[in-house]
Motif scaffolding. Structure first.
Motif, PDB file in Angstrom:
ATOM      1  N   ASP A 273      41.930  24.779  37.748  1.00 35.07           N
ATOM      2  CA  ASP A 273      40.934  24.844  36.548  1.00 35.07           C
ATOM      3  C   ASP A 273      41.195  23.614  35.630  1.00 35.07           C
ATOM      4  OD1 ASP A 273      39.516  27.612  36.138  1.00 35.07           O
ATOM      5  OD2 ASP A 273      41.137  27.870  37.357  1.00 35.07           O
ATOM      6  N   PRO A 276      36.813  18.936  32.347  1.00 32.45           N
ATOM      7  CA  PRO A 276      36.304  17.612  32.795  1.00 32.45           C
ATOM      8  C   PRO A 276      37.130  16.401  32.433  1.00 32.45           C
ATOM      9  CG  PRO A 276      35.044  19.102  31.732  1.00 32.45           C
ATOM     10  CD  PRO A 276      36.206  19.704  31.391  1.00 32.45           C
ATOM     11  N   CYS A 277      36.813  15.238  33.209  1.00 31.79           N
ATOM     12  CA  CYS A 277      37.638  14.273  33.183  1.00 31.79           C
ATOM     13  C   CYS A 277      37.027  13.674  31.661  1.00 31.79           C
ATOM     14  CB  CYS A 277      37.176  13.144  34.153  1.00 31.79           C
ATOM     15  SG  CYS A 277      37.765  11.478  33.965  1.00 31.79           S
ATOM     16  N   LYS A 278      38.268  12.866  30.909  1.00 32.03           N
ATOM     17  CA  LYS A 278      37.885  12.563  29.754  1.00 32.03           C
ATOM     18  C   LYS A 278      38.311  10.957  29.657  1.00 32.03           C
ATOM     19  CE  LYS A 278      38.986  13.460  24.707  1.00 32.03           C
ATOM     20  NZ  LYS A 278      39.642  14.332  24.027  1.00 32.03           N
ATOM     21  N   TYR A 279      37.145  10.313  29.264  1.00 31.71           N
ATOM     22  CA  TYR A 279      37.389   9.057  29.089  1.00 31.71           C
ATOM     23  C   TYR A 279      37.440   8.614  27.595  1.00 31.71           C
ATOM     24  CZ  TYR A 279      35.384   8.704  33.919  1.00 31.71           C
ATOM     25  OH  TYR A 279      35.317   8.741  35.313  1.00 31.71           O
ATOM     26  N   GLN A 292      38.139  15.835  38.044  1.00 32.62           N
ATOM     27  CA  GLN A 292      38.254  16.763  36.827  1.00 32.62           C
ATOM     28  C   GLN A 292      39.905  16.459  36.388  1.00 32.62           C
ATOM     29  OE1 GLN A 292      34.465  19.376  36.773  1.00 32.62           O
ATOM     30  NE2 GLN A 292      36.489  20.514  37.196  1.00 32.62           N
TER      31      GLN A 292
ATOM     32  N   GLY B  35      30.802  22.456  26.836  1.00 36.83           N
ATOM     33  CA  GLY B  35      32.155  21.739  27.050  1.00 36.83           C
ATOM     34  C   GLY B  35      32.369  20.917  28.589  1.00 36.83           C
ATOM     35  N   GLY B  36      31.064  20.692  29.297  1.00 42.38           N
ATOM     36  CA  GLY B  36      31.245  20.001  30.315  1.00 42.38           C
ATOM     37  C   GLY B  36      31.265  20.940  31.727  1.00 42.38           C
ATOM     38  N   LYS B  37      31.970  22.030  31.738  1.00 40.63           N
ATOM     39  CA  LYS B  37      32.279  22.623  32.947  1.00 40.63           C
ATOM     40  C   LYS B  37      32.284  24.367  32.446  1.00 40.63           C
ATOM     41  CE  LYS B  37      36.148  23.633  34.688  1.00 40.63           C
ATOM     42  NZ  LYS B  37      37.399  23.474  35.428  1.00 40.63           N
ATOM     43  N   TYR B  38      32.159  24.726  31.222  1.00 32.66           N
ATOM     44  CA  TYR B  38      32.083  26.095  30.671  1.00 32.66           C
ATOM     45  C   TYR B  38      31.115  26.630  30.363  1.00 32.66           C
ATOM     46  CZ  TYR B  38      36.914  24.020  30.696  1.00 32.66           C
ATOM     47  OH  TYR B  38      38.109  23.261  30.964  1.00 32.66           O
ATOM     48  N   LEU B 260      35.204  18.295  21.183  1.00 29.00           N
ATOM     49  CA  LEU B 260      35.891  17.967  22.238  1.00 29.00           C
ATOM     50  C   LEU B 260      36.378  16.570  22.329  1.00 29.00           C
ATOM     51  CD1 LEU B 260      34.347  20.613  24.675  1.00 29.00           C
ATOM     52  CD2 LEU B 260      36.523  20.759  23.541  1.00 29.00           C
ATOM     53  N   LEU B 261      35.348  15.642  21.815  1.00 27.66           N
ATOM     54  CA  LEU B 261      35.647  14.037  22.021  1.00 27.66           C
ATOM     55  C   LEU B 261      36.255  13.597  21.044  1.00 27.66           C
ATOM     56  CD1 LEU B 261      31.908  13.464  23.075  1.00 27.66           C
ATOM     57  CD2 LEU B 261      33.795  13.806  24.595  1.00 27.66           C
ATOM     58  N   LEU B 269      41.483  22.118  26.115  1.00 27.92           N
ATOM     59  CA  LEU B 269      40.892  23.028  27.202  1.00 27.92           C
ATOM     60  C   LEU B 269      42.004  23.606  28.070  1.00 27.92           C
ATOM     61  CD1 LEU B 269      37.388  20.846  27.535  1.00 27.92           C
ATOM     62  CD2 LEU B 269      37.694  22.911  26.603  1.00 27.92           C
ATOM     63  N   SER B 274      37.049  29.261  34.145  1.00 33.49           N
ATOM     64  CA  SER B 274      35.604  29.110  34.576  1.00 33.49           C
ATOM     65  C   SER B 274      35.446  29.188  35.898  1.00 33.49           C
ATOM     66  CB  SER B 274      34.945  27.926  33.766  1.00 33.49           C
ATOM     67  OG  SER B 274      35.350  26.846  34.530  1.00 33.49           O
ATOM     68  N   ASN B 276      34.438  27.219  38.964  1.00 34.02           N
ATOM     69  CA  ASN B 276      34.482  25.848  39.157  1.00 34.02           C
ATOM     70  C   ASN B 276      33.292  25.493  40.162  1.00 34.02           C
ATOM     71  OD1 ASN B 276      36.829  24.585  37.544  1.00 34.02           O
ATOM     72  ND2 ASN B 276      37.751  26.295  38.809  1.00 34.02           N
ATOM     73  N   PRO B 277      32.769  24.318  39.766  1.00 31.95           N
ATOM     74  CA  PRO B 277      31.640  23.460  40.669  1.00 31.95           C
ATOM     75  C   PRO B 277      32.251  23.106  41.942  1.00 31.95           C
ATOM     76  CG  PRO B 277      32.177  22.075  39.005  1.00 31.95           C
ATOM     77  CD  PRO B 277      32.861  23.131  38.593  1.00 31.95           C
ATOM     78  N   SER B 293      34.005  10.154  26.663  1.00 34.12           N
ATOM     79  CA  SER B 293      33.183  10.987  27.111  1.00 34.12           C
ATOM     80  C   SER B 293      33.811  12.102  27.994  1.00 34.12           C
ATOM     81  CB  SER B 293      31.871  10.354  27.642  1.00 34.12           C
ATOM     82  OG  SER B 293      30.944   9.564  27.106  1.00 34.12           O
ATOM     83  N   LEU B 294      33.239  13.068  28.235  1.00 31.24           N
ATOM     84  CA  LEU B 294      33.697  13.983  29.107  1.00 31.24           C
ATOM     85  C   LEU B 294      32.876  14.064  30.405  1.00 31.24           C
ATOM     86  CD1 LEU B 294      34.744  17.319  27.216  1.00 31.24           C
ATOM     87  CD2 LEU B 294      36.353  15.691  28.233  1.00 31.24           C
ATOM     88  N   ILE B 295      33.439  14.047  31.580  1.00 37.17           N
ATOM     89  CA  ILE B 295      32.361  14.149  32.824  1.00 37.17           C
ATOM     90  C   ILE B 295      33.161  14.983  33.766  1.00 37.17           C
ATOM     91  CG2 ILE B 295      31.280  12.507  34.673  1.00 37.17           C
ATOM     92  CD1 ILE B 295      31.806  10.354  32.929  1.00 37.17           C
ATOM     93  N   ALA B 296      32.188  15.780  34.313  1.00 34.74           N
ATOM     94  CA  ALA B 296      32.604  16.901  35.198  1.00 34.74           C
ATOM     95  C   ALA B 296      32.346  16.341  36.580  1.00 34.74           C
ATOM     96  CB  ALA B 296      31.762  18.178  35.101  1.00 34.74           C
ATOM     97  N   ASP B 297      32.869  17.377  37.872  1.00 34.86           N
ATOM     98  CA  ASP B 297      32.798  16.839  39.116  1.00 34.86           C
ATOM     99  C   ASP B 297      31.307  16.584  39.483  1.00 34.86           C
ATOM    100  OD1 ASP B 297      35.363  16.631  39.649  1.00 34.86           O
ATOM    101  OD2 ASP B 297      35.384  18.630  40.757  1.00 34.86           O
TER     102      ASP B 297
END
Lengths: 368, 398
Positions: A273, A276-279, A292, B35-38, B260-261, B269, B274, B276-277, B293-297
């Motif tokens: 769990d 998401p990846c944070k930049y 992630q 929040g990107g995946k939730y 979140l940013l 988090l 959650s 998960n994808p 930024s936040l980026i999911a799979d």
């Protein structure tokens, strides 16, 4: 033949001697690959997506990470009343060092299974293939055995088995390690046959003291009705450190990713769990795959980065494979490395391998 | 018989969330991606399991399909025990009655038998639309120490915002002497967070009394809590310190995502669970700039990102720029498109060179500005300009 009449068997230690450091403390099956996967995810997902409900995984040694990864099998939907994954470790003093002896020792597992067919596979073949087509052709051809192959260049450091077949797919000749230039029909270590025949053949091999599996396949091809089926998907055999590195780098190609990670036949894996990846504000990322749970503040170029990795401010990481939870300190300069899990690299370090010889950094190393 | 559970949590997840407009057209507010995946409900569910609460009833009514499917057997939150776990509770037909949930209290009233099965000492009532992390055990200890009938979690809000909340006026020991629903002249800044712990025997009685009162609107805030206070029950306010946000409006949903940013906001988090994808890691192309930024799979990023959140499987085309926006699962932003201060819902497509939303600094009159929202499965054609504050629920062409 219904898919769920097939029992899957995966060998977890395929090519382990030529994968050197990667398999020092783990099976080939559990080598991290493609950012968030383990090698076995591909073949196991292929089996699950082809409705093979019961899968045995032969574990020879160093299989703790494999057991941890597979767990109950629920990540592949293989932990139901009518499905399951069974890890098959050596028992009662048996070493599982020879494939034929191993299969002989496991005969109880095969006999107890309800399935009437067995599918043997290796864990180091990366593809997205629907095995139902193989099952279908196996019955249509009325074959005793069907072998899966791919027209491809010889995987580095492997002992290739080359298949010659006629225009209907019947195998006429099987050659072990012939002189090859360019591409050939390379056997992928996957075969299917009726369980009854399989048990008889293994029994026969033991009684005749024929303990070379490649030799055995050659013999079967001469004596039985053996067919070949070409793997329709893109296909990579991870047989050496170099092949491993090159495959990870090839994943930057969007077409390849599309072919491997299909939405209707997903490659499944145990998921953590992670957020998401944070930049961060200081990050700069080019041509990279990132998972992630990472926090990227530095510069990244041509890298495959697994979950939970932190790349600190000012660090410059190029052409690297970074496995999970590794910590890369500020202002590091890293190039052409395969950095294993849980590695800590202190700020300011510079290390480099070469394109043709990426250097492996051992799991849990602390470099300061 | 089912083993006793000391605490049963009931999550109110049946509201439409009409202020979220197109985002809740086909799903209940707690199922809105965050929040990107939730999804929003991941927060109360994760809080429950992280507080050791194993029995969670989720009250659903409005558009429950997505939410029901998402909760499933509760496994992603470890809420799939043999005798406990997550259960979606929809209104049902019974002998002599078939009623929708007419209010928050009525929803719990109709499920008294669900709670009774666990024979609990306490019932925790939660909202399915708040973003926060909280250890409910600490609140429960406070409840027990005070021998209270009801404990309400409260948070200190800025004085100028206090009139938007239900305010709890308390004595020095934290006991509540008055509820002030959205007061014009608030006496304090202790706002109710809509999180209640009740001693079950007390709540059970007041729920039955409330159901028998034909004049009641069957609401906790309006009816049950005042009735308890008037009857002299011991009610306490439990002061919560930490991040908490009600994400009931487009603005607050957008702000909570942007929080979140912000490294200065204390919301991490970790341990939020959650579904998960099942997608490969995301790909960042050459020559792209990504900032904060936040980026999911599963994302494919070929354009520039700034202060934005990409959910799983989002595609950003070449030359596209995304600023201060939230792009939900599967959405595609085509080449050259510009998305600023916007929310793009699931699987929508923003055509080539389209412009969605605007930076507030580029808008002359601040009253004309607002976050732009594109509903799910919408196609915004090439070169279309969608103004700030717009809410789009139909395909658009030039």
């Amino acid at each position: 033949m219904k898919s769920n009449d097939v029992l899957g068997l995966i060998f977890s230690n395929s090519c382990e001697t030529t994968l050197t450091e990667l398999t020092a403390h783990r099976t080939t099956a559990s080598v991290p690959i493609g950012g968030k996967y383990r090698m076995i995810d591909f073949v196991l997902s292929n089996l699950a997506n082809s409705n093979v409900n019961n899968v045995g995984i032969v574990a020879k040694s160093g299989f703790m990470s494999l057991m941890d990864h597979i767990g109950s099998g629920s990540a592949w939907d293989l932990s139901k009343k009518r499905s399951g994954v069974t890890i098959l470790p050596p028992y009662a003093g048996v070493s599982f060092s020879n494939k034929i002896e191993t299969l002989y020792q496991l005969r109880g597992y095969f006999e107890d299974a309800d399935e009437n067919y067995v599918l043997l596979t290796e864990s180091n073949v990366i593809s997205n293939v629907d095995f139902s087509e193989l099952f279908y052709l196996h019955s249509v051809n009325d074959a005793d055995i069907t072998l899966l192959y791919k027209h491809m260049a010889v995987p580095e450091k492997s002992i290739p088995i080359v298949i010659k077949h006629n225009n209907v797919g019947k195998i006429e000749k099987v050659l072990i390690q012939p002189n090859i230039k360019g591409k050939e029909n390379i056997y992928l270590g996957t075969l299917i046959m009726k369980k009854e025949l399989f048990l008889n053949l293994i029994n026969k091999a033991i009684s005749e003291n024929e303990l070379n599996f490649n030799r055995l396949i050659q013999k079967w091809a001469a004596e039985y009705n053996v067919f070949a089926y070409e793997c329709p998907s893109t296909c990579t055999v991870i047989s050496s450190m170099n092949e491993y590195y090159k495959f990870n780098m090839r994943l930057m190609n969007g077409e390849l990713r599309k072919e491997l990670f299909k939405t209707d036949r997903p490659i499944l894996t145990k998921v953590r769990d992670d957020a998401p990846c944070k930049y961060g504000l200081t990050s700069s990322v080019k041509n990279s795959l990132v998972s992630q749970g990472c926090f990227i503040e530095g510069e990244v170029e041509n890298c495959v980065i697994s979950k939970g990795v932190h790349i600190a401010k000012g660090a410059k990481v190029s052409n690297c494979i970074i496995m999970q939870d590794t910590e890369i300190g500020e202002d590091c300069n890293l190039n052409y490395l395969i950095i294993d899990k849980d590695v800590e690299i202190a700020p300011g370090k510079a290390m480099a391998g070469a394109d043709s010889y990426p250097i492996h950094i051992e799991k849990k190393s602390v470099i300061n | 018989m089912i083993p006793k559970q000391k605490v049963v949590a009931m999550v109110l997840a049946g509201g439409q969330g009409s202020r979220l407009g197109v985002l809740t057209k086909k799903l209940a507010k707690p199922a809105v991606p965050f929040g990107g995946k939730y999804r929003i409900i991941d927060f109360p569910l994760s809080n429950c399991v992280n507080s050791g609460i194993e029995a969670v009833g989720i009250l659903t009514q409005y558009q429950p399909l997505v939410l029901n499917e998402y909760i499933g057997n509760g496994q992603p939150w470890d809420l799939d025990g043999m005798h406990s776990g997550a259960n979606c509770l929809s209104p049902y037909e019974a002998l002599g009655r078939a009623d929708w949930y007419s209010g928050t209290a009525n929803a719990i009233y109709q499920n008294i038998s669900y709670i009774d099965r666990y024979n609990p000492d306490y019932v925790l009532i939660l909202s399915g639309d708040h973003i926060y992390k909280m250890d409910y055990n600490e609140m429960l200890e406070f409840h027990k120490e005070n021998d209270a009938s009801c404990t309400i979690a409260s948070i200190d809000v800025p004085k100028e915002e206090a009139s938007r909340f239900g305010i709890l006026n308390t004595n020095e020991d934290g006991s509540i002497y008055e509820f002030d629903e959205k007061p014009k002249h608030p006496k304090s800044t202790n706002a109710s967070m809509g999180i209640y712990i009740f001693s079950w025997d007390k709540l059970r009685k007041y729920l039955i009394d409330d159901a028998n009162d034909p004049d009641s609107s069957n609401d906790f805030g309006k009816n049950v809590l005042p009735a308890m206070l008037n009857a002299g029950e011991k009610m306490f306010a439990y002061q919560f310190e930490g991040y908490w946000k009600d994400v009931g409006t487009i603005d607050s949903l957008w702000e909570a995502n942007m929080d979140l940013l912000d490294p200065n906001v204390a919301l991490d988090l970790n341990n939020i669970y959650s579904r998960n994808p099942m997608m490969p890691p995301h790909y960042i192309a050459d020559g792209v700039s990504i900032q904060n930024s936040l980026i999911a799979d599963g994302c494919n990023v070929n354009g520039d990102l700034e202060f934005s959140i990409l959910f799983a499987g989002v595609t950003i085309g070449k030359g596209a720029t995304i600023n201060s926006s939230i792009i939900m699962p599967g959405a595609v932003i085509e080449d050259g498109a510009k998305v600023e201060f916007a929310i793009v819902a699931e699987n929508s497509i923003i055509g080539k060179n389209a412009v969605v939303g605007a930076n507030p600094s580029d808008v002359e009159n601040r009253d004309d500005w607002g976050v732009t929202v594109i509903g799910d499965n919408i196609k915004i054609g090439d070169n279309v300009v969608v103004p700030p504050k717009a809410m789009i629920d139909k395909d658009m062409e030039v």
